[in-house]
Design a protein around this motif. Sequence first.
Motif, mmCIF file in Angstrom:
data_model
loop_
_atom_site.group_PDB
_atom_site.id
_atom_site.type_symbol
_atom_site.label_atom_id
_atom_site.label_comp_id
_atom_site.label_asym_id
_atom_site.label_seq_id
_atom_site.Cartn_x
_atom_site.Cartn_y
_atom_site.Cartn_z
ATOM 1 N N PRO A 1 0.292 -0.917 0.216
ATOM 2 C CA PRO A 1 -0.292 -0.539 -0.272
ATOM 3 C C PRO A 1 0.776 1.463 -0.046
ATOM 4 O O PRO A 1 2.041 1.802 0.610
ATOM 5 N N LYS A 2 0.325 2.286 -1.111
ATOM 6 C CA LYS A 2 1.623 3.598 -0.937
ATOM 7 C C LYS A 2 1.586 4.332 0.574
ATOM 8 O O LYS A 2 2.256 4.620 1.077
ATOM 9 N N GLU B 1 5.079 5.319 1.649
ATOM 10 C CA GLU B 1 5.921 5.903 2.529
ATOM 11 C C GLU B 1 6.785 6.295 3.292
ATOM 12 O O GLU B 1 7.494 7.225 3.768
ATOM 13 N N ALA B 2 5.429 5.686 4.350
ATOM 14 C CA ALA B 2 6.441 5.822 6.148
ATOM 15 C C ALA B 2 7.585 5.022 5.716
ATOM 16 O O ALA B 2 8.284 5.556 6.073
ATOM 17 N N VAL B 3 7.626 4.478 5.207
ATOM 18 C CA VAL B 3 9.139 2.922 4.889
ATOM 19 C C VAL B 3 9.959 4.684 4.056
ATOM 20 O O VAL B 3 11.204 4.617 5.160
ATOM 21 N N LYS B 4 9.810 4.860 3.337
ATOM 22 C CA LYS B 4 10.706 6.365 2.682
ATOM 23 C C LYS B 4 11.181 6.808 3.981
ATOM 24 O O LYS B 4 12.067 7.848 3.396
ATOM 25 N N LYS B 5 9.992 7.363 3.990
ATOM 26 C CA LYS B 5 10.235 8.670 5.258
ATOM 27 C C LYS B 5 11.316 8.268 6.644
ATOM 28 O O LYS B 5 12.100 9.001 6.936
ATOM 29 N N LEU C 1 -3.240 -7.622 -7.179
ATOM 30 C CA LEU C 1 -3.341 -6.733 -5.911
ATOM 31 C C LEU C 1 -3.895 -7.401 -4.447
ATOM 32 O O LEU C 1 -3.352 -7.051 -3.276
ATOM 33 N N GLU C 2 -4.741 -8.147 -4.917
ATOM 34 C CA GLU C 2 -6.200 -8.607 -4.143
ATOM 35 C C GLU C 2 -5.132 -10.321 -3.377
ATOM 36 O O GLU C 2 -5.263 -10.066 -2.307
ATOM 37 N N LYS C 3 -5.029 -11.136 -4.270
ATOM 38 C CA LYS C 3 -4.513 -11.852 -4.186
ATOM 39 C C LYS C 3 -3.546 -12.681 -5.018
ATOM 40 O O LYS C 3 -3.912 -12.723 -6.536
ATOM 41 N N SER C 4 -2.119 -13.028 -5.029
ATOM 42 C CA SER C 4 -0.979 -13.294 -6.077
ATOM 43 C C SER C 4 -0.817 -14.656 -5.044
ATOM 44 O O SER C 4 -0.661 -15.501 -4.007
ATOM 45 N N TYR C 5 -0.201 -15.592 -6.677
ATOM 46 C CA TYR C 5 0.126 -17.272 -6.153
ATOM 47 C C TYR C 5 1.209 -17.894 -6.877
ATOM 48 O O TYR C 5 1.066 -16.999 -8.141
#
Length: 438
Positions: free
Chosen positions: A148-149, A153-157, A255-259
């Motif tokens: 999620p954006k 963004e929080a990680v980048k900050k 985005l909802e489910k990957s497998y």
Amino acid sequence: MTKLCRSRSGLLLCLSACVLIFVFYNFGDLDNKDFFAPEIKECGVYPDELCAALLESKPAALEIANICQAALPLSKDQGPQCLQEPTSCAKIIQELHFIMEPLSEEEANFPLAYILTIHQKLDMFVKLLSAIYYPQNIYCIHIDKKSPKPFSEAVKKLTGCFENILLASKVEAVVYAGFSRLQADINCMKDLNNSGTKWKYVINLCGQDFPMKTNREIIQYLRNKWKGRNLTPGIVQPLHIKYRTAVSYKEFVNLEKSYIYPTETLKSQPPHSLTLYFGTSYYALTRDFVHFVLSDYRAKDLLEWSRDTYSPDEHYWVTLNRIKDAPGSTPKAGWEGNIRVVKWKDQEGDTHPGCYGHYVRDICVYGLGDLHWLANTPHLFANKFDPEQYPLVTDCLERYHRLKVLNGSDVQSEPHWYFQGDYFRISKGSRDLRKVTS
């Protein structure tokens, strides 16, 4: 009076229990968070008193802790407030308790590199990074392309406040058990290999790991036990694992489910007649071995061959590390190596007494009753933690870990290196861990 009440810490814990019992029986509803909020402060002088009792496995501590944890408001994992609002890096560093100088000459002269692959659970990532961060080390953070954006963004900050924390120059949409997970590590290895830091070993972690040993203990374990060899626990690929490399697999990314799913296409044999091994996807690798991984023709060919296999990170590292002429290789090694401890469901009653939290994909998400066991593990790291569901577990562990770190330091501690309310704070020069460990 019970045994728990025969000490100062036990007395406070018992008094806390009395408050909780009074509240419970007279007002009844623990789900009423608005009423209970003032009383939660009485949870063993929350959290330090209660944490000490849990780590020492004192009687009644678990029952009281479960009541306290149930009374806490559910986290939405928005992360620390300082990452959600405009503020300075100096404030972020101080509020999140980052240590900004080497704690010993031994650590300064043995820098480590870390690869962290993350995609969610910001609060857990912050706890992990704060626990393993030192200015002499270097870190590469791979943020899943699907994250999620607000999380990204929080990680980048946060990471933007540190010159020795890199964001992966190339990111993947990581799929569980897919090649993308292995590629994420390779991407970070390239960035770390090009950095100016002369790190000795690289260790990979995921966002729900946490260290069980201090930076100094990790260095001593790698230097004294492994002596320039790579740590990749594993064995020759067992028969029941061969399905992973017998046919081609494909990734479905959404985005909802990957497998990942199998096809009917049969796989060729591994290149260069390599014997496939099966092991953990987590490792401690020397810098020379990383250079080998990125440049040797056998490593490149095995990487390409592994693109359509199931969970290739569980055969790639261990197979390369069994090649005799690879730098730091361990051709005859097995499962030895205390890199990371996991409570697997099928090993309950054998290698561990059971899970006090709950299982996800047969891996224990640790609960409060696991704290004493974790504090006594010989492993460097543990998985898996979730502060949204078990906030006291990670609160207690980060305090316990930080106090071990500072107790083993050769420098004067800064006040913000401690967590607020550390009643068992250890004065500089003291080696008394009786209030920290059992």
